[in-house]
Design a protein around this motif. Sequence first.
Motif, mmCIF file in Angstrom:
data_model
loop_
_atom_site.group_PDB
_atom_site.id
_atom_site.type_symbol
_atom_site.label_atom_id
_atom_site.label_comp_id
_atom_site.label_asym_id
_atom_site.label_seq_id
_atom_site.Cartn_x
_atom_site.Cartn_y
_atom_site.Cartn_z
ATOM 1 N N VAL A 103 0.845 -1.205 0.000
ATOM 2 C CA VAL A 103 0.000 0.000 0.000
ATOM 3 C C VAL A 103 0.874 1.247 0.000
ATOM 4 O O VAL A 103 0.618 2.209 -0.746
ATOM 5 N N ARG A 104 1.914 1.244 0.825
ATOM 6 C CA ARG A 104 2.801 2.421 0.864
ATOM 7 C C ARG A 104 3.426 2.672 -0.497
ATOM 8 O O ARG A 104 3.497 3.818 -0.964
ATOM 9 N N GLN A 105 3.891 1.618 -1.148
ATOM 10 C CA GLN A 105 4.518 1.782 -2.453
ATOM 11 C C GLN A 105 3.527 2.328 -3.485
ATOM 12 O O GLN A 105 3.883 3.206 -4.286
ATOM 13 N N THR A 106 2.319 1.825 -3.485
ATOM 14 C CA THR A 106 1.315 2.319 -4.428
ATOM 15 C C THR A 106 1.052 3.801 -4.209
ATOM 16 O O THR A 106 0.970 4.588 -5.169
ATOM 17 N N ARG A 107 0.920 4.183 -2.979
ATOM 18 C CA ARG A 107 0.710 5.602 -2.668
ATOM 19 C C ARG A 107 1.935 6.433 -3.044
ATOM 20 O O ARG A 107 1.791 7.568 -3.533
#
Length: 289
Positions: free
Chosen positions: A115-119
Amino acid sequence: MPNQITTTDYDARATVTEAQFDAIMARYLARSADAVRDLHGAPGVIYDATSRQRLDVWGTGSTPRPAFFVVHGGYWRALSRHHTLFMADVLAEAGIATVAIDYGLAPATPLREIVRQTRAAYAHVLRHGADYGLDVDRVVVGGSSAGAHLAAMTMVGGGWTDSLGIGGRTARAGLLISGLYDLRPLVDTPANDWLSLTEQSATALSPAFAPDPPPGTTAFIADAEIEAAGFARQSSDLRTRWSDSVTIGGTTVTGRNHFDVFLDLADPASELTAAVIDLVDAAGAHEDM
């Protein structure tokens, strides 16, 4: 924990044969290669210094273009950006660029980090997209299956934008296809073999339990006629859950299954392609407010 979950509710693979699945995955990859062959763009951009993950930009032109920021599915453990560019030539004809991202795959990469990477990829597009020929005020996010979950996590509120230097600029338009938005049922499914979720972490990583997207957000939430029951139910539930704060559209695409419905974005006449174009207009209208 939701009740009366069966072993097949979240088994998307059970809705197609092995041969069908393999053929659809091959079409993702081959159609994507064809779609970008003659397009201008910026492939292989490192968007995150920590993970060194990359994104591709395709379909840019002589003036800044709106972008479709698309996130691949694969139950968070498979596929790549190279499988997720099959809409790029169709959207380029409509004056829209395509941004496809990679992220670390489970189980090596925990879902919280995915999720962090996508954001981080979304934030990179907002901060640097103009350098690649993008109109960063008109970015539509989207994805299918796990990709829809991840795209939705760029739309929710909750202050996550602050640490990425885009204060308050959540994604204001999104196409969410056959996604999962309440991850709690996965705790008791085989998917948890690679996700390692607890009920607490599943809740924290669920768009359904995050603060709603800000007013002015538009979403088109779609699923396929042939879906595992849990996926179909969750699309309907998110339409209801977000309806008080988000302008909601949606459809169930007839004659499609959980996997081939995504390929409708390679068809210029499909309802999903029309939805992307409409969402670009909605994103632009928000910026004009």
